[in-house]
Every structure is written in structure tokens, then in C-alpha cells.
Design a protein around this motif. Structure first.
Motif, PDB file in Angstrom:
ATOM      1  N   CYS A  51       0.826  -1.219   0.000  1.00 35.62           N
ATOM      2  CA  CYS A  51       0.000   0.000   0.000  1.00 35.62           C
ATOM      3  C   CYS A  51       0.857   1.265   0.000  1.00 35.62           C
ATOM      4  O   CYS A  51       0.619   2.207   0.768  1.00 35.62           O
ATOM      5  CB  CYS A  51      -0.972  -0.016   1.168  1.00 35.62           C
ATOM      6  N   GLY A  52       1.880   1.283  -0.830  1.00 37.45           N
ATOM      7  CA  GLY A  52       2.740   2.450  -0.963  1.00 37.45           C
ATOM      8  C   GLY A  52       3.970   2.448  -0.078  1.00 37.45           C
ATOM      9  O   GLY A  52       4.824   3.316  -0.205  1.00 37.45           O
ATOM     10  N   ALA A  53       4.090   1.507   0.818  1.00 42.01           N
ATOM     11  CA  ALA A  53       5.267   1.422   1.689  1.00 42.01           C
ATOM     12  C   ALA A  53       6.375   0.650   0.975  1.00 42.01           C
ATOM     13  O   ALA A  53       6.117  -0.108   0.040  1.00 42.01           O
ATOM     14  CB  ALA A  53       4.913   0.730   3.001  1.00 42.01           C
ATOM     15  N   ASP A  54       7.604   0.845   1.423  1.00 43.05           N
ATOM     16  CA  ASP A  54       8.760   0.148   0.853  1.00 43.05           C
ATOM     17  C   ASP A  54       9.089  -1.101   1.669  1.00 43.05           C
ATOM     18  O   ASP A  54      10.191  -1.237   2.206  1.00 43.05           O
ATOM     19  CB  ASP A  54       9.983   1.072   0.832  1.00 43.05           C
ATOM     20  N   VAL A  77      12.374 -14.146  17.369  1.00 44.11           N
ATOM     21  CA  VAL A  77      12.220 -14.102  15.911  1.00 44.11           C
ATOM     22  C   VAL A  77      12.679 -15.457  15.396  1.00 44.11           C
ATOM     23  O   VAL A  77      13.820 -15.863  15.625  1.00 44.11           O
ATOM     24  CB  VAL A  77      13.052 -12.963  15.296  1.00 44.11           C
ATOM     25  N   LEU A  78      11.796 -16.161  14.719  1.00 45.03           N
ATOM     26  CA  LEU A  78      12.130 -17.479  14.189  1.00 45.03           C
ATOM     27  C   LEU A  78      12.847 -17.385  12.854  1.00 45.03           C
ATOM     28  O   LEU A  78      13.825 -18.086  12.612  1.00 45.03           O
ATOM     29  CB  LEU A  78      10.861 -18.318  14.048  1.00 45.03           C
ATOM     30  N   VAL A  79      12.303 -16.556  11.973  1.00 42.63           N
ATOM     31  CA  VAL A  79      12.927 -16.373  10.663  1.00 42.63           C
ATOM     32  C   VAL A  79      12.709 -14.932  10.229  1.00 42.63           C
ATOM     33  O   VAL A  79      11.667 -14.340  10.513  1.00 42.63           O
ATOM     34  CB  VAL A  79      12.386 -17.373   9.608  1.00 42.63           C
ATOM     35  N   GLU A  80      13.736 -14.398   9.578  1.00 37.48           N
ATOM     36  CA  GLU A  80      13.654 -13.055   9.023  1.00 37.48           C
ATOM     37  C   GLU A  80      14.088 -13.148   7.567  1.00 37.48           C
ATOM     38  O   GLU A  80      15.182 -13.643   7.271  1.00 37.48           O
ATOM     39  CB  GLU A  80      14.569 -12.124   9.809  1.00 37.48           C
ATOM     40  N   LEU A  81      13.235 -12.693   6.671  1.00 36.16           N
ATOM     41  CA  LEU A  81      13.488 -12.737   5.234  1.00 36.16           C
ATOM     42  C   LEU A  81      13.658 -11.310   4.748  1.00 36.16           C
ATOM     43  O   LEU A  81      12.778 -10.477   4.973  1.00 36.16           O
ATOM     44  CB  LEU A  81      12.305 -13.383   4.505  1.00 36.16           C
ATOM     45  N   THR A  82      14.767 -11.019   4.083  1.00 35.34           N
ATOM     46  CA  THR A  82      15.020  -9.667   3.612  1.00 35.34           C
ATOM     47  C   THR A  82      15.342  -9.709   2.125  1.00 35.34           C
ATOM     48  O   THR A  82      16.211 -10.461   1.688  1.00 35.34           O
ATOM     49  CB  THR A  82      16.200  -9.027   4.383  1.00 35.34           C
ATOM     50  N   ALA A  83      14.628  -8.869   1.365  1.00 40.50           N
ATOM     51  CA  ALA A  83      14.874  -8.751  -0.074  1.00 40.50           C
ATOM     52  C   ALA A  83      15.858  -7.611  -0.304  1.00 40.50           C
ATOM     53  O   ALA A  83      15.922  -6.664   0.487  1.00 40.50           O
ATOM     54  CB  ALA A  83      13.572  -8.473  -0.813  1.00 40.50           C
ATOM     55  N   SER A  84      16.625  -7.663  -1.389  1.00 38.39           N
ATOM     56  CA  SER A  84      17.593  -6.598  -1.675  1.00 38.39           C
ATOM     57  C   SER A  84      16.894  -5.302  -2.065  1.00 38.39           C
ATOM     58  O   SER A  84      17.471  -4.233  -1.952  1.00 38.39           O
ATOM     59  CB  SER A  84      18.561  -7.045  -2.772  1.00 38.39           C
ATOM     60  N   ALA A  85      15.651  -5.389  -2.488  1.00 33.97           N
ATOM     61  CA  ALA A  85      14.822  -4.226  -2.826  1.00 33.97           C
ATOM     62  C   ALA A  85      13.376  -4.609  -2.543  1.00 33.97           C
ATOM     63  O   ALA A  85      13.031  -5.800  -2.552  1.00 33.97           O
ATOM     64  CB  ALA A  85      14.996  -3.859  -4.292  1.00 33.97           C
ATOM     65  N   PRO A  86      12.507  -3.633  -2.294  1.00 34.40           N
ATOM     66  CA  PRO A  86      11.100  -3.970  -2.074  1.00 34.40           C
ATOM     67  C   PRO A  86      10.552  -4.757  -3.272  1.00 34.40           C
ATOM     68  O   PRO A  86      10.734  -4.350  -4.425  1.00 34.40           O
ATOM     69  CB  PRO A  86      10.424  -2.602  -1.943  1.00 34.40           C
ATOM     70  N   PRO A  87       9.912  -5.906  -3.022  1.00 36.61           N
ATOM     71  CA  PRO A  87       9.435  -6.755  -4.113  1.00 36.61           C
ATOM     72  C   PRO A  87       8.240  -6.202  -4.882  1.00 36.61           C
ATOM     73  O   PRO A  87       7.866  -6.742  -5.904  1.00 36.61           O
ATOM     74  CB  PRO A  87       9.040  -8.063  -3.424  1.00 36.61           C
ATOM     75  N   GLY A  88       7.603  -5.158  -4.379  1.00 38.31           N
ATOM     76  CA  GLY A  88       6.467  -4.577  -5.093  1.00 38.31           C
ATOM     77  C   GLY A  88       5.320  -4.249  -4.162  1.00 38.31           C
ATOM     78  O   GLY A  88       5.390  -4.453  -2.950  1.00 38.31           O
TER      79      GLY A  88
END
Length: 176
Positions: A51-54, A77-88
């Protein structure tokens, strides 16, 4: 009356948004929503409407049973997933097999926890989405056509897609 961990967390987030140390004003931008669904094999999948957030990070936090641990004990925290850029604006990510687009810290076994919260946030800005809290029992009823939102409420996938970025259309918690 017992307060749910999500409600307590949202109260803490709201309080933090108003006041922070030394009187600083914190402006966490709460946009979008996280849902939890299942793929065709029944594995958990986070569905995120930014909704417009990164939003570029999804995490799964175990909710500890507060009757067996102190109030000061943090939920892990069990798992943390981080993308190199916002996926959309809208994206899905498997919580057990996220793929190469995601940097993964930790591990999530959906059979090992009685309840979890799935969050989405930005590592670039002070932005978060409305998280979803799900018990193992509630997750058992999820399939690709259903999405769990907020405190284990169930929406159809069509309802999620239509409502996600329109909080004014979200039913009251009692009405979901």
C-alpha cells in the motif's frame, strides 16, 4: 480480561509512535497488511500488500505462552526474510522456502509453534504493515483460497485483494 500479544504489541507500537526517549516524536508509518495463506502443498505463505510502503522484510515471531514465561521475556524471531529491494506493491513469499531473492536468517517450522505473528517492514524507512497473528489450530484451516489476517481472522483471497489497502473497508474484528 487477558490481552492478546498482538493487541499488546499494537498498543506498544502506538505508544512508541507518540513518545520516545527524551521526548522525541516517532513517526512509524503503518501501511498495508500481512496475510498468511498456504500454497498447494499446505506450506505457509505470507501475502503482503504494501500500500505504498517500501516493505522489504518479512519476519515470523513466535508468541510465547505468557503463563509460562515472564512478561519481560521477548518473543523470539524465528525467521527473518530480507529482499535486496522492495518486491512490489503486492507480493507473496514462502515462509519455509523463500527462494533466492530473499536473504534468510533463522528457520520456521510451522509445526513447532503454537502461535506466531508474521510482520512486514521496511529496512529503509520507518514503515510497517499490520501484522497477522495465527495459532496452529487456525492455520490448519488455511488453504490457497483463504487468508488469515490481523488476529487470526479469515478472509477469502478475493476479500484480501479488494480490502488490503482500504482499511476503511476492513470489518470490525468481531465481524470477520
Amino acid at each position: 480480561m487477558r490481552t492478546s500479544p498482538l493487541a499488546g504489541g499494537l498498543v506498544a507500537l502506538a505508544a512508541t509512535s507518540v513518545l520516545a526517549g527524551c521526548g522525541n516524536f516517532v513517526t512509524t508509518d503503518v501501511r498495508g497488511i500481512v496475510g498468511l495463506t498456504a500454497d498447494a502443498s499446505g506450506r505457509p505463505v505470507a501475502v503482503v500488500a504494501a500500500c505504498g510502503a517500501d516493505l522489504d522484510q518479512v519476519s515470523v515471531v513466535e508468541l510465547l505462552d505468557r503463563t509460562t514465561v515472564s512478561q519481560e521475556t521477548r518473543n523470539p524471531v524465528l525467521v527473518e526474510l530480507t529482499a535486496s529491494a522492495p518486491p512490489g506493491e503486492r507480493f507473496e513469499v514462502s515462509l519455509t522456502s523463500p527462494g533466492s531473492a530473499w536473504s534468510v536468517t533463522g528457520h520456521f517450522d510451522p509445526e513447532s509453534q503454537s502461535a506466531v505473528v508474521v510482520n512486514a517492514a521496511s529496512t529503509r524507512r520507518d514503515q510497517v504493515a499490520t501484522p497477522v497473528q495465527v495459532s496452529r489450530a487456525a492455520y490448519a484451516s488455511v488453504n490457497a483460497d483463504r487468508v488469515m489476517v490481523r488476529e487470526g481472522e479469515s478472509w477469502t483471497r478475493a476479500e484480501f485483494d479488494a480490502r488490503a489497502c482500504r482499511p476503511d473497508t476492513w470489518p470490525s474484528v468481531a465481524g470477520s
